[in-house]
Structures are given as C-alpha cells and as structure tokens.
Design a protein around this motif. Sequence first.
Motif, mmCIF file in Angstrom:
data_model
loop_
_atom_site.group_PDB
_atom_site.id
_atom_site.type_symbol
_atom_site.label_atom_id
_atom_site.label_comp_id
_atom_site.label_asym_id
_atom_site.label_seq_id
_atom_site.Cartn_x
_atom_site.Cartn_y
_atom_site.Cartn_z
ATOM 1 N N THR A 1 0.828 -1.217 0.000
ATOM 2 C CA THR A 1 0.000 0.000 0.000
ATOM 3 C C THR A 1 0.864 1.270 0.000
ATOM 4 O O THR A 1 0.388 2.354 0.335
ATOM 5 N N ALA A 2 2.111 1.126 -0.436
ATOM 6 C CA ALA A 2 2.979 2.314 -0.530
ATOM 7 C C ALA A 2 2.329 3.351 -1.442
ATOM 8 O O ALA A 2 1.866 3.027 -2.537
ATOM 9 N N GLY A 3 2.281 4.570 -0.957
ATOM 10 C CA GLY A 3 1.739 5.658 -1.774
ATOM 11 C C GLY A 3 0.233 5.803 -1.725
ATOM 12 O O GLY A 3 -0.319 6.796 -2.199
ATOM 13 N N ILE A 4 -0.468 4.804 -1.173
ATOM 14 C CA ILE A 4 -1.937 4.913 -1.109
ATOM 15 C C ILE A 4 -2.452 4.768 0.315
ATOM 16 O O ILE A 4 -3.646 4.909 0.556
ATOM 17 N N ASP A 5 -1.576 4.461 1.250
ATOM 18 C CA ASP A 5 -1.979 4.184 2.628
ATOM 19 C C ASP A 5 -2.214 5.502 3.385
ATOM 20 O O ASP A 5 -1.361 6.402 3.380
ATOM 21 N N ILE A 6 -3.349 5.582 4.022
ATOM 22 C CA ILE A 6 -3.717 6.804 4.749
ATOM 23 C C ILE A 6 -2.684 7.156 5.822
ATOM 24 O O ILE A 6 -2.409 8.324 6.083
ATOM 25 N N HIS A 7 -2.110 6.117 6.456
ATOM 26 C CA HIS A 7 -1.220 6.380 7.592
ATOM 27 C C HIS A 7 0.262 6.451 7.226
ATOM 28 O O HIS A 7 1.101 6.676 8.098
ATOM 29 N N ALA A 8 0.583 6.258 5.942
ATOM 30 C CA ALA A 8 2.004 6.242 5.552
ATOM 31 C C ALA A 8 2.637 7.607 5.787
ATOM 32 O O ALA A 8 1.998 8.649 5.629
ATOM 33 N N LYS A 9 3.899 7.584 6.146
ATOM 34 C CA LYS A 9 4.616 8.841 6.389
ATOM 35 C C LYS A 9 5.233 9.359 5.095
ATOM 36 O O LYS A 9 5.475 10.546 4.936
ATOM 37 N N ILE A 10 5.512 8.450 4.176
ATOM 38 C CA ILE A 10 6.143 8.844 2.914
ATOM 39 C C ILE A 10 5.860 7.751 1.878
ATOM 40 O O ILE A 10 5.681 6.584 2.245
#
Length: 492
Positions: free
Chosen positions: A116-125
């Motif tokens: 979910t890299a780039g689409i995850d609500i909680h991702a920092k980057i």
Amino acid sequence: MKARCAFIGLLIFGIFALQSTTAICPSLFNATSAEDGILSRIRLPSGLITSMQCDALIQVVNQFGNGEIQITNRANLQIRTSQALSLKVLQDFQDYGLASSNPSIDGLRNIMASPTAGIDIHAKINTIPFVKQWNLYLVNHPELEILSNKFSVCFDGGETISVSDRPNDICLVAVEIDREIYFNLYLGIGDRGESPSAVNVLIPSQQVLEVLAALTEIYRDYTEQKLNQNYSRVRPPRLRELLHDWGIERYLQSVEEKLGYSLRPSPPLPQERGVRSSYKHLGIHAQKQSKLFYIGVVIPLGRLTSHQLQGLGILAKQYGSGALRLTPWQNILITDILERNIEQVTREIKDLGLSISANHPYAAIAACSGSKGCKAALTDTQADAKKVAAHLENCIQLDRPINIHFSGCDKSCAQHHPSDIALVGIQRQDPNSPEAYRVYVGDGDTNFGREIYAEYAAKDLPALIVQLSQVYQNQRSDSKSFKNNKAKNDKI
Ligand code: SF4
C-alpha cells in the motif's frame, strides 16, 4: 538505443547462462528444474505489475507453461514451463520491463515495499520512488553481480500494511521527527528468517540512496575480498556474515569513510515496527487519495490461473490505475477504484472464482512448494493445504483469519514469521507409510510455535484443523489471537 544495449547485454549474458537451470534460487536467467517443470522467477520491484505486463506474461504461460502463475512471499511471480525460455522470450520480457535490462543483477532478491505504498492513509512517505531509484542503481552497477543473490533491501513508509518485519538484509523504516521524514536503519544480523534489527542510525530521506549505495559497496568489497581469498568458495558471503565478522560498528565506520560524513545516531523511538500488518490488506479499503479505494483479493496459496491474472489485469485497466500490486502475503491489490465501481469490480472478482474476504480459509494459509516443486520436501504441502482449506470452507465460518503454515521441511521457506498453526513435514522411517506432519500452535519454544503432535497423518489434518479452529472460535477470550489464546494448549 536503450533496448538495443539491453539486448546486447542479454546476448553476452546468454552465451554463458541463457536460462541456466543450475541455480539454487530461481530467477529469470537462472531457472531451476523441478518435478513440475522449469521454474523461472520474475522479479517485480515492490510487487508492481501493469496490465500490459500481465498480458505479455500470460502469452508465455499459455504457450510454454502449465497455465498457472505463482506469487512468492517477496512479491515476485513464478512460472513453470516445459522448456527453458528462449532468448526471444527473455528479450520480450526485458522490453516489457518484466526482466531487468541488466541480467547480471536480475537474480538479486526483489526490492520490497508495502503493497500500500503511496496509497496508505497512515504512511509517512511514499516509498515507491525510492524502490525505483534503488532498482535503477542496481541496474547501472553490474559490479554488484558478485553479491549473494539473497541480498535484499526493503523500504517501509510507515504504512498500516507494514513490511518492516520481513527478513531482509537492509530495511529502511520511515519515521517522523519534528515534521521531517527520516529513515531508521535496520540490518539483518539475526538467523535465517529473523526480522532485521535497528542499529541506531537515522538517515534523512534525501540521503537514503547514497547511504544505501555506500552500505552496498562496502559489502561488495568484502565479498570480493572473501572470494579472492578463497577460490574454492562456492557461494558469496551473506551480509550477516560480514556483520558477524566485523561487527556493526566497524561496518558503519567504513560506510561513513566512504560517504565522507558521519551517520546520525537515532534517538529512542517508539517500537511500532512490524505489528501493523496481518491480513488487513484484504477486502475494500479507502486510499489516501480522496474518493479512491483499493480491493485486496485472496489468491489461494498464491497461485492463480492465467485466466484469473488476465481478468484482474483487465479490471485494473478498466476501473483502476492499470496496475496490480502483489503482496508478500501472496495476494493481489487492485488500486485506485472509484466508489461507484466497487460493487462491479467485486462482482467480477467473484466471477473469476476469487474472494476478497480476510476470513476466507485461503486468506491466511501459506504453503511452500512441497514435494512437487522442491527436492528437500518431505510432504506434498500444496495438496495437503488445499484439502485443509476445502474442509474449512465446508465446515466452519471463520470470524477472523487463522494463519496456517505448511512447510515441507524445517527450512520454512513459505513463511518466516510465526503462525497460528504450523505443520512441518517429517521424515518417515518407512517410505511406504503415509506422509505425516509435526503440528504446532501459537507461540512456543521453537520457531514454529508449541508442538502439540510429533506426528500426525496428512490425511487426518483437515479434521484436526477444523477442530482446532472451532475450539479457538468457541473458547477464545475477547480479542486474543490464536497465538496467545487458551486453544493453543488444547490437544483435540
Ligand atoms: S521449506 Fe523445505 S520443502 Fe519447502 S520449499 Fe523450502 S526447502 Fe523445500
């Protein structure tokens, strides 16, 4: 021009190793031979594959393969063909970006990122640009071909679907400090299958690639030295061997000398790594991008037919971004779907014979190649896992995923982290006696968990697993997982 150079590279490489079938770890240019065909692994950095790439792959699978495609636990794809792939096929794969333009690095382990890299609500980057840049670095540095092909790098952007606990040589985990994004450095110093450990180094995001390059170059120099010292050495050293030989401090000091500056020590950070994942990627989820959703599709034992892959590719093109994301849990995500199309996409996934439910028995079953695909296997894990899944589907409605891991021997290739139930093939004294497994549940003294049966006939496993699952569902207290629940102590 670029395509011509890649072809010349392939030709030169091909003279020596065109689909050699001798390698221990299969790759596209070094396939392995198994009972069920010649196994080729297609390395897809961060597990991304476009629908156009799916079409190119499907053509080859339908022409030379057994009609089946397998997702690995590093989000590669594997195909089995009746003959070695020709130079023409390999070149076509390069043209479609299914094979590296530099065959000498194609055998290195896949670069891992959260699906979910780039689409995850909680991702920092968003870590996808880092994956692409690192892959380009590898392509442009053919001198890295001497590294162990198990050399592995992982980027974790702080997504809910975390990959930072996956076994990797180098893992970079995003953290936010004073509104700036840094990457915490982890190195794989432990035993086979263990998660990498933090080494107290914080890397500003803009320096990540140069630090990664320095870490790799020092490791390459070490590899070269060891190979020169010992000509009869059959395999290059793993990074963990360097770490054990030199210690972390000396390794990082060498990296600093190469960089010409000191690495920044990491302040104490909250331990949130590796506990965010499980099977939350399955089903329907909102993306960070407004009004867009992704759907996680269950792929039974990571295997799907060419028809199913083609169908998912078409859905991605019609309703999504035109790309599929393979997960290290051997499932697939279709991303960037508008809310109004979710029902239609879900229906069409079902028409392909696939589920999106995290509680489907196949959602959390993992099995290694077993006796059909691996000479070391003591049992037919794939066939046994299918029988267990079918029995679970008929007999019980799971209310949460139960992770069941079939391993054909102690090596545990399909899954390195602990499972709810682990079944490990055992050597039979009498080759005519039926195949059997050791049975483990939950946490315990061994890597597989707590042993509850030293030997259990494969044919009786479906009934046993249903009973274990029933006991767990009936007796489970509050939200406890199988691992820390009373059911783990119960022999049936
Ligand atoms: S776990 Fe053992 S049997 Fe299974 S693929 Fe690995 S080596 Fe082969």
